[in-house]
Design a protein around this motif. Structure first.
Motif, short mmCIF file in Angstrom:
data_model
loop_
_atom_site.label_atom_id
_atom_site.label_comp_id
_atom_site.label_asym_id
_atom_site.label_seq_id
_atom_site.Cartn_x
_atom_site.Cartn_y
_atom_site.Cartn_z
N ARG A 290 0.84 -1.20 0.00
CA ARG A 290 0.00 0.00 0.00
C ARG A 290 0.87 1.25 0.00
O ARG A 290 2.03 1.21 0.35
CB ARG A 290 -0.87 0.03 1.25
CG ARG A 290 -1.90 -1.06 1.31
CD ARG A 290 -2.56 -1.05 2.69
NE ARG A 290 -3.68 -1.96 2.71
CZ ARG A 290 -4.93 -1.62 2.42
NH1 ARG A 290 -5.21 -0.38 2.11
NH2 ARG A 290 -5.88 -2.51 2.44
N SER A 291 0.25 2.38 -0.31
CA SER A 291 0.95 3.66 -0.23
C SER A 291 1.19 4.00 1.24
O SER A 291 0.60 3.38 2.14
CB SER A 291 0.08 4.76 -0.87
OG SER A 291 -1.07 4.98 -0.07
N VAL A 292 2.02 5.00 1.48
CA VAL A 292 2.25 5.45 2.85
C VAL A 292 0.93 5.88 3.48
O VAL A 292 0.59 5.47 4.59
CB VAL A 292 3.29 6.60 2.89
CG1 VAL A 292 3.34 7.24 4.28
CG2 VAL A 292 4.67 6.07 2.51
N GLY A 293 0.16 6.70 2.78
CA GLY A 293 -1.11 7.19 3.32
C GLY A 293 -2.09 6.06 3.64
O GLY A 293 -2.72 6.06 4.70
N ASP A 294 -2.21 5.10 2.72
CA ASP A 294 -3.12 3.98 2.96
C ASP A 294 -2.63 3.10 4.11
O ASP A 294 -3.44 2.59 4.89
CB ASP A 294 -3.28 3.13 1.70
CG ASP A 294 -4.14 3.79 0.63
OD1 ASP A 294 -4.79 4.82 0.93
OD2 ASP A 294 -4.15 3.28 -0.51
N THR A 295 -1.33 2.94 4.23
CA THR A 295 -0.78 2.13 5.32
C THR A 295 -1.02 2.82 6.66
O THR A 295 -1.41 2.17 7.64
CB THR A 295 0.73 1.87 5.09
OG1 THR A 295 0.88 1.20 3.83
CG2 THR A 295 1.32 1.00 6.19
N VAL A 296 -0.84 4.12 6.71
CA VAL A 296 -1.11 4.88 7.93
C VAL A 296 -2.59 4.77 8.29
O VAL A 296 -2.95 4.53 9.45
CB VAL A 296 -0.67 6.36 7.80
CG1 VAL A 296 -1.19 7.20 8.97
CG2 VAL A 296 0.85 6.46 7.70
N ASP B 165 9.73 3.59 0.72
CA ASP B 165 10.95 2.81 0.52
C ASP B 165 10.96 2.32 -0.92
O ASP B 165 10.58 1.18 -1.20
CB ASP B 165 10.99 1.64 1.51
CG ASP B 165 12.29 0.86 1.46
OD1 ASP B 165 13.28 1.36 0.90
OD2 ASP B 165 12.31 -0.28 1.97
N GLY B 166 11.30 3.21 -1.84
CA GLY B 166 11.24 2.87 -3.25
C GLY B 166 9.80 2.66 -3.68
O GLY B 166 8.94 3.50 -3.44
N ASP B 167 9.51 1.50 -4.28
CA ASP B 167 8.15 1.22 -4.72
C ASP B 167 7.32 0.52 -3.66
O ASP B 167 6.20 0.09 -3.91
CB ASP B 167 8.18 0.38 -6.01
CG ASP B 167 8.86 -0.96 -5.83
OD1 ASP B 167 9.51 -1.18 -4.79
OD2 ASP B 167 8.74 -1.80 -6.75
N ARG B 168 7.87 0.40 -2.45
CA ARG B 168 7.16 -0.20 -1.33
C ARG B 168 7.05 0.82 -0.21
O ARG B 168 7.64 1.88 -0.26
CB ARG B 168 7.91 -1.43 -0.79
CG ARG B 168 8.21 -2.48 -1.82
CD ARG B 168 8.95 -3.64 -1.23
NE ARG B 168 10.26 -3.25 -0.74
CZ ARG B 168 11.12 -4.07 -0.16
NH1 ARG B 168 10.79 -5.33 0.04
NH2 ARG B 168 12.29 -3.66 0.25
N THR B 169 6.30 0.45 0.80
CA THR B 169 6.18 1.28 1.98
C THR B 169 6.82 0.53 3.14
O THR B 169 6.47 -0.62 3.40
CB THR B 169 4.70 1.58 2.28
OG1 THR B 169 4.18 2.36 1.19
CG2 THR B 169 4.53 2.33 3.58
N GLY B 170 7.76 1.17 3.81
CA GLY B 170 8.40 0.56 4.97
C GLY B 170 7.57 0.77 6.22
O GLY B 170 6.92 1.81 6.39
N ILE B 171 7.58 -0.24 7.08
CA ILE B 171 6.90 -0.20 8.38
C ILE B 171 7.98 -0.58 9.39
O ILE B 171 8.36 -1.74 9.48
CB ILE B 171 5.75 -1.23 8.42
CG1 ILE B 171 4.78 -1.03 7.25
CG2 ILE B 171 5.05 -1.20 9.78
CD1 ILE B 171 3.90 -2.25 6.99
N THR B 172 8.49 0.39 10.12
CA THR B 172 9.64 0.16 10.99
C THR B 172 9.29 0.50 12.43
O THR B 172 8.61 1.49 12.69
CB THR B 172 10.85 1.00 10.53
OG1 THR B 172 11.12 0.69 9.14
CG2 THR B 172 12.08 0.72 11.36
N TYR B 173 9.77 -0.34 13.36
CA TYR B 173 9.52 -0.12 14.78
C TYR B 173 10.63 -0.78 15.60
O TYR B 173 11.35 -1.64 15.10
CB TYR B 173 8.15 -0.69 15.19
CG TYR B 173 8.02 -2.17 14.94
CD1 TYR B 173 8.29 -3.09 15.93
CD2 TYR B 173 7.62 -2.64 13.70
CE1 TYR B 173 8.19 -4.46 15.69
CE2 TYR B 173 7.52 -3.99 13.45
CZ TYR B 173 7.80 -4.90 14.44
OH TYR B 173 7.71 -6.24 14.20
N SER C 201 0.76 -7.82 5.56
CA SER C 201 0.08 -8.87 4.81
C SER C 201 -1.15 -8.35 4.06
O SER C 201 -1.68 -9.02 3.19
CB SER C 201 -0.36 -10.00 5.75
OG SER C 201 -1.34 -9.54 6.66
N ALA C 202 -1.59 -7.13 4.37
CA ALA C 202 -2.74 -6.54 3.67
C ALA C 202 -2.34 -6.22 2.24
O ALA C 202 -1.30 -5.61 2.02
CB ALA C 202 -3.22 -5.28 4.40
#
Length: 138
Positions: free
Chosen positions: A18-24, A92-100, A132-133
């Protein structure tokens, strides 16, 4: 430009299609559905633009469960430096990173018991659900 990578054992980066906005948006929905509290969403790239600078899409989401976090901070007051939990959602390029920060790292840092460490583990399920979404649905 130099890049400083965090110790790989202290942070995890998963990815979303997903995009950054959609992931948020999905993360905030999941946080609320789990009965957790969304404390803040900070659009760091918007703040950079506000002062005339460029930054890839970068959003910090701050959330937690006050009942669980309070137990951790009551035992280890300095854990308040890492709580509430934070997730960085970033382009993160063509993906969205989720970091914690890995809960085990927070536990190590403050000498938490396994019982208290378990109170921080909800971040794993949330970020697994994000990674996984699929982009077109949940």
């Amino acid at each position: 430009m130099s890049h400083s990578a965090a110790d790989e054992s202290s942070v995890v980066t998963k990815h979303s299609a997903r995009s950054v906005g959609d992931t948020v948006s999905l993360l905030t929905e999941l946080i609320k559905a789990k009965g957790m509290r969304l404390f803040a969403t900070i659009d760091q790239s918007a703040e950079a633009r506000r002062v005339g600078l460029e930054l890839r899409e970068t959003v910090l989401v701050i959330f937690g469960d006050p009942g669980m976090g309070t137990a951790v901070m009551a035992d280890a007051p300095l854990a308040a430096l890492d709580l509430p939990l934070k997730t960085l959602i970033w382009a993160d390029g063509d993906r969205t990173g989720i970091t914690y920060t890995v809960p085990a790292e927070i536990a190590r840092r403050y000498g938490l018991t396994p019982d208290l460490t378990a109170k921080l583990a909800g971040i794993e399920a949330l970020t697994d659900a994000l990674s996984s979404a699929v982009a077109s649905g949940r």
